[in-house]
Each structure stands twice: as C-alpha cells, then as structure tokens.
Motif scaffolding. Sequence first.
Motif, short mmCIF file in Angstrom:
data_model
loop_
_atom_site.label_atom_id
_atom_site.label_comp_id
_atom_site.label_asym_id
_atom_site.label_seq_id
_atom_site.Cartn_x
_atom_site.Cartn_y
_atom_site.Cartn_z
N VAL A 1 -7.63 4.36 -5.32
CA VAL A 1 -7.07 5.02 -4.13
C VAL A 1 -6.17 3.73 -3.26
O VAL A 1 -5.02 4.17 -2.79
CB VAL A 1 -8.19 5.37 -3.09
CG1 VAL A 1 -7.39 6.02 -1.78
CG2 VAL A 1 -8.69 6.84 -3.86
N VAL A 2 -6.78 2.71 -3.03
CA VAL A 2 -6.00 1.76 -2.51
C VAL A 2 -4.95 1.02 -3.28
O VAL A 2 -3.84 0.91 -2.64
CB VAL A 2 -7.02 0.39 -2.02
CG1 VAL A 2 -6.39 -0.75 -1.29
CG2 VAL A 2 -8.12 0.99 -0.96
N GLN A 3 -5.06 0.95 -4.62
CA GLN A 3 -3.90 0.43 -5.36
C GLN A 3 -2.80 1.53 -5.28
O GLN A 3 -1.76 1.36 -5.01
CB GLN A 3 -4.35 0.20 -6.64
CG GLN A 3 -3.23 -0.48 -7.72
CD GLN A 3 -2.33 0.62 -8.49
OE1 GLN A 3 -2.82 1.87 -8.65
NE2 GLN A 3 -1.35 0.20 -8.97
N LYS A 4 -3.12 3.04 -5.14
CA LYS A 4 -2.19 4.14 -5.29
C LYS A 4 -1.41 4.16 -3.96
O LYS A 4 -0.17 4.13 -3.82
CB LYS A 4 -2.79 5.37 -5.41
CG LYS A 4 -3.22 5.41 -6.95
CD LYS A 4 -1.99 5.30 -7.85
CE LYS A 4 -2.11 5.39 -9.32
NZ LYS A 4 -1.04 4.93 -10.20
N VAL A 5 -2.37 3.59 -2.90
CA VAL A 5 -1.81 3.61 -1.52
C VAL A 5 -0.64 2.65 -1.67
O VAL A 5 0.48 2.65 -0.80
CB VAL A 5 -2.62 3.33 -0.29
CG1 VAL A 5 -2.16 3.05 1.02
CG2 VAL A 5 -3.38 4.54 -0.24
N PHE A 6 -0.84 1.38 -2.05
CA PHE A 6 0.23 0.20 -2.10
C PHE A 6 1.48 0.96 -2.85
O PHE A 6 2.68 0.88 -2.34
CB PHE A 6 -0.28 -0.71 -2.82
CG PHE A 6 -1.35 -1.68 -1.86
CD1 PHE A 6 -1.33 -1.82 -0.72
CD2 PHE A 6 -2.31 -2.30 -2.52
CE1 PHE A 6 -2.27 -2.26 0.14
CE2 PHE A 6 -3.35 -2.94 -2.00
CZ PHE A 6 -3.32 -3.15 -0.68
N VAL A 7 1.23 1.39 -4.07
CA VAL A 7 2.32 1.80 -4.76
C VAL A 7 3.26 3.04 -4.20
O VAL A 7 4.41 3.07 -4.09
CB VAL A 7 1.72 2.31 -6.24
CG1 VAL A 7 2.77 2.99 -7.14
CG2 VAL A 7 1.30 1.13 -7.00
N VAL A 8 2.33 4.07 -3.65
CA VAL A 8 2.94 5.21 -3.25
C VAL A 8 3.67 5.10 -1.76
O VAL A 8 4.79 5.33 -1.53
CB VAL A 8 1.99 6.55 -3.14
CG1 VAL A 8 2.38 7.41 -2.02
CG2 VAL A 8 1.52 6.81 -4.33
N TYR A 9 3.31 4.18 -0.77
CA TYR A 9 3.81 3.86 0.17
C TYR A 9 5.20 3.09 -0.11
O TYR A 9 6.42 3.60 0.79
CB TYR A 9 2.91 2.92 1.02
CG TYR A 9 3.62 2.63 2.55
CD1 TYR A 9 3.79 3.36 3.24
CD2 TYR A 9 3.48 1.13 2.76
CE1 TYR A 9 4.25 3.14 4.53
CE2 TYR A 9 4.19 0.68 3.99
CZ TYR A 9 4.45 1.75 5.10
OH TYR A 9 4.98 1.24 6.14
N LYS A 10 5.44 2.34 -0.74
CA LYS A 10 6.51 1.43 -1.29
C LYS A 10 7.44 2.37 -1.75
O LYS A 10 8.45 2.17 -1.53
CB LYS A 10 6.06 0.37 -2.22
CG LYS A 10 7.31 -0.47 -2.66
CD LYS A 10 6.68 -1.69 -3.56
CE LYS A 10 7.88 -2.36 -4.07
NZ LYS A 10 8.64 -1.65 -5.13
N TRP A 11 7.12 3.15 -2.68
CA TRP A 11 7.90 4.20 -3.25
C TRP A 11 8.59 5.30 -2.38
O TRP A 11 9.69 5.40 -2.36
CB TRP A 11 7.06 4.96 -4.58
CG TRP A 11 8.03 5.93 -5.15
CD1 TRP A 11 8.93 5.60 -6.27
CD2 TRP A 11 8.04 7.31 -5.10
NE1 TRP A 11 9.43 6.54 -6.92
CE2 TRP A 11 8.93 7.83 -6.13
CE3 TRP A 11 7.41 8.22 -4.32
CZ2 TRP A 11 9.15 9.06 -6.15
CZ3 TRP A 11 7.62 9.52 -4.90
CH2 TRP A 11 8.50 10.01 -5.34
#
Length: 245
Positions: free
Chosen positions: A200-210
């Motif tokens: 979840v935290v890794q996806k938060v990093f990716v999604v927020y940037k995207w």
Amino acid sequence: MTSVIRNLYPLSCPLKQYCSIQTPKSYSEFHFSSSEFFHSKQSLRQVSVSVSFNPSGNLDLSLYDEDQDAGKAAPPMPPKEGRYEVVIDNDIIACLDLSPFHSATGITSSNSVKPKELLERTIGFTINYRREDENDPRELSEYPDIRLWFVRVDAMYPWLPVVLDWRAGELARYAAMLVPHQMSMRMGVVFNPEALELFVVQKVFVVYKWLKENDIPMPRLKAKDMARMLGFGIGDDLFDLIDKV
C-alpha cells in the motif's frame, strides 16, 4: 515529526509514523469492503467485498472458519457501467501477453495514457481461466501463472490500482494477486499484514507522483482514498515529506 493519525498497528511497524491500520483485537472482528469499514460484529452488514487482516501474523487459518455467527462476504457490487474491460484467458496468461490490456484500454505507450478518462471510466478484469482439475478448490488469486501475469502488468503500469473499479472489488482482487494471503470461506481474503502494508505505501508513492504529473485535482485525497480501501490511513505529513524532495 508527529503523525497526524494515531497508530493502532499491533506489530512492529517501521512506517507507523505516517500510516495506520484500523485493527481490532482479532482478525475475525475486522471486515472492510470496497465502500465501507465495519469494526464490530454488532454493526456488521453484508458487503460487496470482504478483506481482512490477521493482526497476529499467523496465517495458519482454516479454510472453513469455526465462528459461524459473523456474516459471510456477499458478492461484489456490479461492474461500473462503461468501464474498460480487460479479458484474459489461459493462453494470454501463459504467454504473459498484455495485448488484451492494450486493446481494451487503448494504452499502447506512456504517451497514449489518458489519466482523467481512466479515472472516470475505471478498469476491470475478466479472467476466463480453465482449471486442469475442475475440483481444484483454489481461488484465481492462488494460481501462480495468473499472479505472474498481474505482476507483469503491474510492473508495466505501477499506477494501475488507482484507476481500477474499486467498488466492484477490483482493487481488493488486484492486491490479492500481488500480496501474500490466505483465503477464508467466511472472511474472504486474509492478507499478510506486513506485506500488505509495504504494498500500500509503495503504491501511495507511485500513485501520488503519477496524479501530480498528470495534473489530477486533489492527488493527496485520491491516494488516501486508495489506501483507505485496503484499510490504511495515510497522514498528510508523509505527503509533506514527499513534496519537499
């Protein structure tokens, strides 16, 4: 730095400064769906998707749970009308072929992605998988070849979770393809809590940037909503730290 969210995670959690898990005393008391959280048996209702944590970290769960008092997971809500439907089968999965995804969504390169349209219509998956043994009790997320196909599509498009059809259970199923878990007849998917936390935290990093790169309004809120669907609360201090870099 003081976290804006009170941490309730019972295990050692290196990320607890920025994220919390709404965790009860035992995994049998925690259910959440693609739309709401339910924290007690008294308030439990039939929901579209049931995904549960096992806070003890013990994954030796019986497929058939002894406690019959709690409600079972109801079928998912219907797919969103007009969503992009990606249909895959055994041949597609065996070849790790992503062409059905490209054909359904129109995404053939990074330049062909239309973020606002994807967020509006959402994406879902239809998996037409023929089992070699019709009596095989495993769920689709327990087949290694299916999971490998999803690992590949996730590697190509790591922001994909944010554009899935959440309310139809696509986010929960997608996570199950990528995160260690067990299946429970009563509770549905029971994730390994630490593995899910990292996912979840890794996806938060990716999604927020995207989202920011594509000028999507309120990217923090969208990233928080995605995490909340899987049982996590993300504090603004984490996003503040990201924005400083």
